[in-house]
Design a protein around this motif. Structure first.
Motif, PDB file in Angstrom:
ATOM      1  N   GLY A 213       0.809  -1.208   0.000  1.00 14.66           N
ATOM      2  CA  GLY A 213       0.000   0.000   0.000  1.00 14.66           C
ATOM      3  C   GLY A 213       0.841   1.255   0.000  1.00 14.66           C
ATOM      4  N   ALA A 214       1.903   1.258   0.797  1.00 13.22           N
ATOM      5  CA  ALA A 214       2.793   2.416   0.826  1.00 13.22           C
ATOM      6  C   ALA A 214       3.488   2.602  -0.522  1.00 13.22           C
ATOM      7  N   TYR A 215       3.881   1.496  -1.137  1.00 12.41           N
ATOM      8  CA  TYR A 215       4.531   1.533  -2.450  1.00 12.41           C
ATOM      9  C   TYR A 215       3.589   2.134  -3.487  1.00 12.41           C
ATOM     10  N   TYR A 216       2.338   1.655  -3.504  1.00 14.26           N
ATOM     11  CA  TYR A 216       1.364   2.135  -4.482  1.00 14.26           C
ATOM     12  C   TYR A 216       1.095   3.625  -4.294  1.00 14.26           C
ATOM     13  N   ARG A 217       0.939   4.053  -3.053  1.00 12.93           N
ATOM     14  CA  ARG A 217       0.635   5.458  -2.802  1.00 12.93           C
ATOM     15  C   ARG A 217       1.770   6.386  -3.238  1.00 12.93           C
ATOM     16  N   ALA A 218       2.993   5.866  -3.260  1.00 11.18           N
ATOM     17  CA  ALA A 218       4.138   6.686  -3.639  1.00 11.18           C
ATOM     18  C   ALA A 218       4.331   6.776  -5.152  1.00 11.18           C
ATOM     19  N   LEU A 219       3.587   5.972  -5.924  1.00  2.64           N
ATOM     20  CA  LEU A 219       3.741   5.972  -7.379  1.00  2.64           C
ATOM     21  C   LEU A 219       3.073   7.196  -8.008  1.00  2.64           C
ATOM     22  N   VAL A 220       3.621   7.638  -9.135  1.00  2.00           N
ATOM     23  CA  VAL A 220       2.942   8.667  -9.925  1.00  2.00           C
ATOM     24  C   VAL A 220       1.769   8.016 -10.644  1.00  2.00           C
TER      25      VAL A 220
END
Length: 261
Positions: A213-220
């Motif tokens: 979830g943290a990874y996804y939220r950090a994506l453009v």
């Protein structure tokens, strides 16, 4: 109850609709290790949305649930209105030494910054038995596969410093618990299949659960679209009758502090 890395702030509802079901996989083993309560006291540390605490309460334990994240406690209060759930976290619980007959921590020691100090704290507040679990095969493998399908570089996972980390295996967990002061810890591996709906899995990502979830939220935005496309491809390849049968594995450990056990 949860794995490193990733923030757990505000994710109670998303966790309840997704990974709470996965983490139930260890409940029968933990309940068998600690037995029925018959009025004895039990502390559930890192209790999340209260599912394990409620299961132990149904087994006759007088249960206190400690969970530092307010959104998790809010869900616990709605789902289990009779459950006593308060704040507090490892490695500094507010309980006195030997306050509870049993202490349990489900998927907690795999994400604390100092696992041995946390294990020692669990031991400190227990007078009869302590039980805990960690992932040996965590949900992160699925999201690494999604990243690979999407042509994205998966997050590295943010390991602990070498002097604090431990091998995520039966032997490694047993050694860490021993170093944390657990007398003669007994550890075995448990495997089970989580039949996850694609909707639950995706809600965990959009809700910011754990590392994925943290990874996804950090994506453009463009890379989020690629990640979603990779997810759909993995779902199409792995789904059976509308769900994804995903194998997971955990190390389940217990120490009986009462020498009569």
């Amino acid at each position: 109850m949860r794995g490193r890395p990733g923030s757990w702030s505000g994710v109670g509802a998303a966790y309840a609709s997704s990974y709470a079901e996965l983490c139930r996989g260890t409940f029968p083993a933990l309940q068998a290790l600690l037995g029925t309560g018959d009025g004895r006291t039990l502390l559930d540390v890192g209790a999340g949305t209260g599912e394990l605490a409620a299961a132990f309460a149904a087994d006759g334990w007088a249960v206190m649930a400690r969970e530092p994240e307010p959104s998790m406690r809010e869900v616990a209060a709605r789902r289990h209105p009779g459950l006593r759930a308060e704040g507090g976290a490892l490695p500094a619980l507010p309980e006195r030494d030997g306050a509870y007959d049993a202490v349990v921590a489900n998927f907690v020691l795999n994400h604390v910054p100092d696992p041995r100090a946390a294990a020692a704290e669990l031991r400190r507040v227990a007078r009869g038995a302590a039980a805990a679990t960690i992932w040996t095969s965590s949900p992160s493998w699925l999201w690494a596969e999604v990243c690979d399908q999407a042509g994205l570089v998966a997050a590295s996972g943010g390991r602990l410093p070498a002097e604090l980390d431990f091998e995520r295996s039966v032997d490694g967990f047993a050694a860490m618990l021993d170093e944390g002061g657990w007398p003669d810890p007994r550890v075995r591996e448990l495997r089970w299949i989580w039949r996850a709906s694609p909707e639950a899995l995706w809600s965990s990502v959009e809700g910011g659960i754990a590392g994925a979830g943290a990874y996804y939220r950090a994506l453009v935005t463009r890379d989020r679209e690629r990640f979603r496309a990779g997810f759909e491809e993995v779902v199409a390849a792995r789904s059976v009758d509308g769900v994804l049968p995903l194998e997971h594995a955990a190390a389940v450990g217990v120490a009986y502090l009462d020498p009569s056990r």
